[in-house]
Design a protein around this motif. Structure first.
Motif, PDB file in Angstrom:
ATOM      1  N   ASP A 124       0.900  -1.139   0.027  1.00  0.00           N
ATOM      2  CA  ASP A 124      -0.034   0.054   0.128  1.00  0.00           C
ATOM      3  C   ASP A 124       1.000   1.175  -0.187  1.00  0.00           C
ATOM      4  O   ASP A 124       1.828   0.948   0.655  1.00  0.00           O
ATOM      5  CB  ASP A 124      -0.994  -0.078   1.259  1.00  0.00           C
ATOM      6  CG  ASP A 124      -2.095  -0.894   1.170  1.00  0.00           C
ATOM      7  OD1 ASP A 124      -2.302  -1.565   0.092  1.00  0.00           O
ATOM      8  OD2 ASP A 124      -2.649  -1.216   2.408  1.00  0.00           O
ATOM      9  N   GLU A 125       0.580   2.125  -0.680  1.00  0.00           N
ATOM     10  CA  GLU A 125       1.308   3.548  -0.949  1.00  0.00           C
ATOM     11  C   GLU A 125       0.737   4.301   0.285  1.00  0.00           C
ATOM     12  O   GLU A 125      -0.357   4.746   0.448  1.00  0.00           O
ATOM     13  CB  GLU A 125       1.093   4.126  -2.199  1.00  0.00           C
ATOM     14  CG  GLU A 125       1.986   3.434  -3.229  1.00  0.00           C
ATOM     15  CD  GLU A 125       1.720   4.090  -4.795  1.00  0.00           C
ATOM     16  OE1 GLU A 125       1.138   5.263  -4.646  1.00  0.00           O
ATOM     17  OE2 GLU A 125       2.159   3.585  -5.520  1.00  0.00           O
ATOM     18  N   LEU A 126       1.604   4.942   1.204  1.00  0.00           N
ATOM     19  CA  LEU A 126       1.281   5.698   2.284  1.00  0.00           C
ATOM     20  C   LEU A 126       2.136   7.281   2.105  1.00  0.00           C
ATOM     21  O   LEU A 126       3.245   7.326   1.731  1.00  0.00           O
ATOM     22  CB  LEU A 126       1.869   5.225   3.475  1.00  0.00           C
ATOM     23  CG  LEU A 126       1.389   3.739   3.772  1.00  0.00           C
ATOM     24  CD1 LEU A 126       1.792   3.500   5.084  1.00  0.00           C
ATOM     25  CD2 LEU A 126      -0.146   3.639   3.758  1.00  0.00           C
ATOM     26  N   ILE A 127       1.231   8.036   2.370  1.00  0.00           N
ATOM     27  CA  ILE A 127       1.936   9.423   2.742  1.00  0.00           C
ATOM     28  C   ILE A 127       1.648   9.713   4.245  1.00  0.00           C
ATOM     29  O   ILE A 127       0.438   9.733   4.665  1.00  0.00           O
ATOM     30  CB  ILE A 127       1.092  10.651   1.810  1.00  0.00           C
ATOM     31  CG1 ILE A 127       1.314  10.179   0.332  1.00  0.00           C
ATOM     32  CG2 ILE A 127       1.931  11.982   2.144  1.00  0.00           C
ATOM     33  CD1 ILE A 127       0.342  11.290  -0.494  1.00  0.00           C
ATOM     34  N   ILE A 128       2.789   9.756   5.054  1.00  0.00           N
ATOM     35  CA  ILE A 128       2.886  10.123   6.294  1.00  0.00           C
ATOM     36  C   ILE A 128       3.154  11.221   6.750  1.00  0.00           C
ATOM     37  O   ILE A 128       4.209  11.745   6.323  1.00  0.00           O
ATOM     38  CB  ILE A 128       3.843   8.812   7.078  1.00  0.00           C
ATOM     39  CG1 ILE A 128       3.486   7.535   6.450  1.00  0.00           C
ATOM     40  CG2 ILE A 128       3.955   8.986   8.823  1.00  0.00           C
ATOM     41  CD1 ILE A 128       2.132   6.631   7.011  1.00  0.00           C
ATOM     42  N   GLN A 129       2.470  11.790   7.569  1.00  0.00           N
ATOM     43  CA  GLN A 129       2.755  13.338   8.110  1.00  0.00           C
ATOM     44  C   GLN A 129       2.986  12.947   9.635  1.00  0.00           C
ATOM     45  O   GLN A 129       2.117  12.417  10.298  1.00  0.00           O
ATOM     46  CB  GLN A 129       1.513  14.271   7.918  1.00  0.00           C
ATOM     47  CG  GLN A 129       2.079  15.498   8.513  1.00  0.00           C
ATOM     48  CD  GLN A 129       2.798  16.403   7.481  1.00  0.00           C
ATOM     49  OE1 GLN A 129       2.575  16.392   6.340  1.00  0.00           O
ATOM     50  NE2 GLN A 129       3.680  17.587   7.941  1.00  0.00           N
ATOM     51  N   THR A 130       4.011  13.426  10.314  1.00  0.00           N
ATOM     52  CA  THR A 130       4.597  13.142  11.437  1.00  0.00           C
ATOM     53  C   THR A 130       4.138  14.183  12.242  1.00  0.00           C
ATOM     54  O   THR A 130       3.763  15.361  11.728  1.00  0.00           O
ATOM     55  CB  THR A 130       6.019  12.836  11.671  1.00  0.00           C
ATOM     56  OG1 THR A 130       6.829  14.067  11.501  1.00  0.00           O
ATOM     57  CG2 THR A 130       6.471  11.540  10.745  1.00  0.00           C
ATOM     58  N   LYS A 131       4.093  14.037  13.604  1.00  0.00           N
ATOM     59  CA  LYS A 131       3.693  15.347  14.664  1.00  0.00           C
ATOM     60  C   LYS A 131       4.695  16.089  14.560  1.00  0.00           C
ATOM     61  O   LYS A 131       4.509  17.311  14.708  1.00  0.00           O
ATOM     62  CB  LYS A 131       3.378  14.841  16.006  1.00  0.00           C
ATOM     63  CG  LYS A 131       2.130  14.055  16.052  1.00  0.00           C
ATOM     64  CD  LYS A 131       2.050  13.212  17.644  1.00  0.00           C
ATOM     65  CE  LYS A 131       0.745  12.498  17.645  1.00  0.00           C
ATOM     66  NZ  LYS A 131       0.846  11.754  18.847  1.00  0.00           N
ATOM     67  N   LYS A 132       6.139  15.906  14.130  1.00  0.00           N
ATOM     68  CA  LYS A 132       7.132  17.041  13.944  1.00  0.00           C
ATOM     69  C   LYS A 132       7.026  17.835  12.612  1.00  0.00           C
ATOM     70  O   LYS A 132       7.828  18.560  12.373  1.00  0.00           O
ATOM     71  CB  LYS A 132       8.470  16.301  13.964  1.00  0.00           C
ATOM     72  CG  LYS A 132       8.976  15.652  15.266  1.00  0.00           C
ATOM     73  CD  LYS A 132      10.306  14.919  15.077  1.00  0.00           C
ATOM     74  CE  LYS A 132      10.502  14.238  16.464  1.00  0.00           C
ATOM     75  NZ  LYS A 132      11.858  13.346  16.289  1.00  0.00           N
ATOM     76  N   GLY A 133       6.409  17.346  11.824  1.00  0.00           N
ATOM     77  CA  GLY A 133       6.008  18.095  10.393  1.00  0.00           C
ATOM     78  C   GLY A 133       6.734  17.367   9.305  1.00  0.00           C
ATOM     79  O   GLY A 133       6.586  17.840   8.133  1.00  0.00           O
ATOM     80  N   ASP A 134       7.317  16.249   9.702  1.00  0.00           N
ATOM     81  CA  ASP A 134       7.955  15.533   8.364  1.00  0.00           C
ATOM     82  C   ASP A 134       6.903  14.832   7.596  1.00  0.00           C
ATOM     83  O   ASP A 134       6.022  14.355   8.118  1.00  0.00           O
ATOM     84  CB  ASP A 134       9.163  14.515   9.041  1.00  0.00           C
ATOM     85  CG  ASP A 134      10.508  15.233   9.675  1.00  0.00           C
ATOM     86  OD1 ASP A 134      10.526  16.488   9.345  1.00  0.00           O
ATOM     87  OD2 ASP A 134      10.964  14.538  10.761  1.00  0.00           O
ATOM     88  N   ALA A 192       1.093  11.839  12.729  1.00  0.00           N
ATOM     89  CA  ALA A 192      -0.211  12.725  12.793  1.00  0.00           C
ATOM     90  C   ALA A 192      -1.389  12.467  11.944  1.00  0.00           C
ATOM     91  O   ALA A 192      -2.404  12.731  12.177  1.00  0.00           O
ATOM     92  CB  ALA A 192       0.256  14.261  12.851  1.00  0.00           C
ATOM     93  N   ASN A 193      -0.937  12.054  10.623  1.00  0.00           N
ATOM     94  CA  ASN A 193      -1.761  11.966   9.592  1.00  0.00           C
ATOM     95  C   ASN A 193      -1.468  10.680   8.589  1.00  0.00           C
ATOM     96  O   ASN A 193      -0.128  10.919   8.469  1.00  0.00           O
ATOM     97  CB  ASN A 193      -2.276  13.059   8.595  1.00  0.00           C
ATOM     98  CG  ASN A 193      -3.547  12.936   8.034  1.00  0.00           C
ATOM     99  OD1 ASN A 193      -4.419  12.352   8.200  1.00  0.00           O
ATOM    100  ND2 ASN A 193      -3.306  13.796   6.865  1.00  0.00           N
ATOM    101  N   VAL A 194      -2.146   9.954   8.137  1.00  0.00           N
ATOM    102  CA  VAL A 194      -1.890   8.872   6.973  1.00  0.00           C
ATOM    103  C   VAL A 194      -2.777   9.139   5.916  1.00  0.00           C
ATOM    104  O   VAL A 194      -3.969   9.194   6.158  1.00  0.00           O
ATOM    105  CB  VAL A 194      -2.019   7.525   7.913  1.00  0.00           C
ATOM    106  CG1 VAL A 194      -1.739   6.350   6.504  1.00  0.00           C
ATOM    107  CG2 VAL A 194      -0.825   7.418   8.907  1.00  0.00           C
ATOM    108  N   GLU A 195      -2.284   8.841   4.532  1.00  0.00           N
ATOM    109  CA  GLU A 195      -3.087   9.007   3.579  1.00  0.00           C
ATOM    110  C   GLU A 195      -2.981   7.563   2.989  1.00  0.00           C
ATOM    111  O   GLU A 195      -1.598   7.244   2.863  1.00  0.00           O
ATOM    112  CB  GLU A 195      -2.763   9.971   2.583  1.00  0.00           C
ATOM    113  CG  GLU A 195      -3.688   9.888   1.197  1.00  0.00           C
ATOM    114  CD  GLU A 195      -3.316  10.963   0.239  1.00  0.00           C
ATOM    115  OE1 GLU A 195      -3.626  10.684  -0.976  1.00  0.00           O
ATOM    116  OE2 GLU A 195      -2.494  12.147   0.817  1.00  0.00           O
TER     117      GLU A 195
END
Length: 116
Positions: free
Chosen positions: A29-39, A80-83
């Motif tokens: 699965d392709e993921l776009i991960i946004q961390t709480k640090k903003g990465d 923080a967020n996952v697409e």
């Protein structure tokens, strides 16, 4: 990540994160991960490790392409967020075949009607 079963190829899903939701991910699965640090990571999901930790093969970090994909481990608590983008393989294969077949029948029908 409430529902990662796409109704069509390439559908993305957003939502509140729960550790149990990560069990719905499939390797590849392709993921776009946004961390709480903003990465931000663009990656292919590989597995979940104890911790819980998400393991993936990253090919982009903070919108900069990585020369050679690297294995990245991100604790779920830092996300923080996952697409999620999942390719619906049967639909991806069947749709072009269906369209091509319909086009062939239209062309065949037109050429037969002109021959009469």
């Amino acid at each position: 990540m409430e529902d990662v079963k796409p109704r069509y190829s390439g559908e993305a899903n957003y939502g509140e994160l729960a550790i149990s939701d990560f069990s719905k991910l499939n390797p590849g699965d392709e993921l776009i991960i946004q961390t709480k640090k903003g990465d931000q990571y663009f990656m292919d999901f590989r597995q979940m490790k104890d911790g819980p930790i998400l393991v993936g093969e990253a090919w982009s970090f903070n919108l900069k392409e990585i020369d050679s994909p690297v294995i990245v481990e991100i604790p779920i608590s830092e996300i923080a967020n996952v697409e999620v983008k999942r390719i619906n393989t049967p639909l991806t294969i069947f749709l072009p075949v269906l369209v091509g077949g319909a086009l062939f029948l239209v062309i065949l029908g037109a050429s037969l009607s002109n021959a009469l």
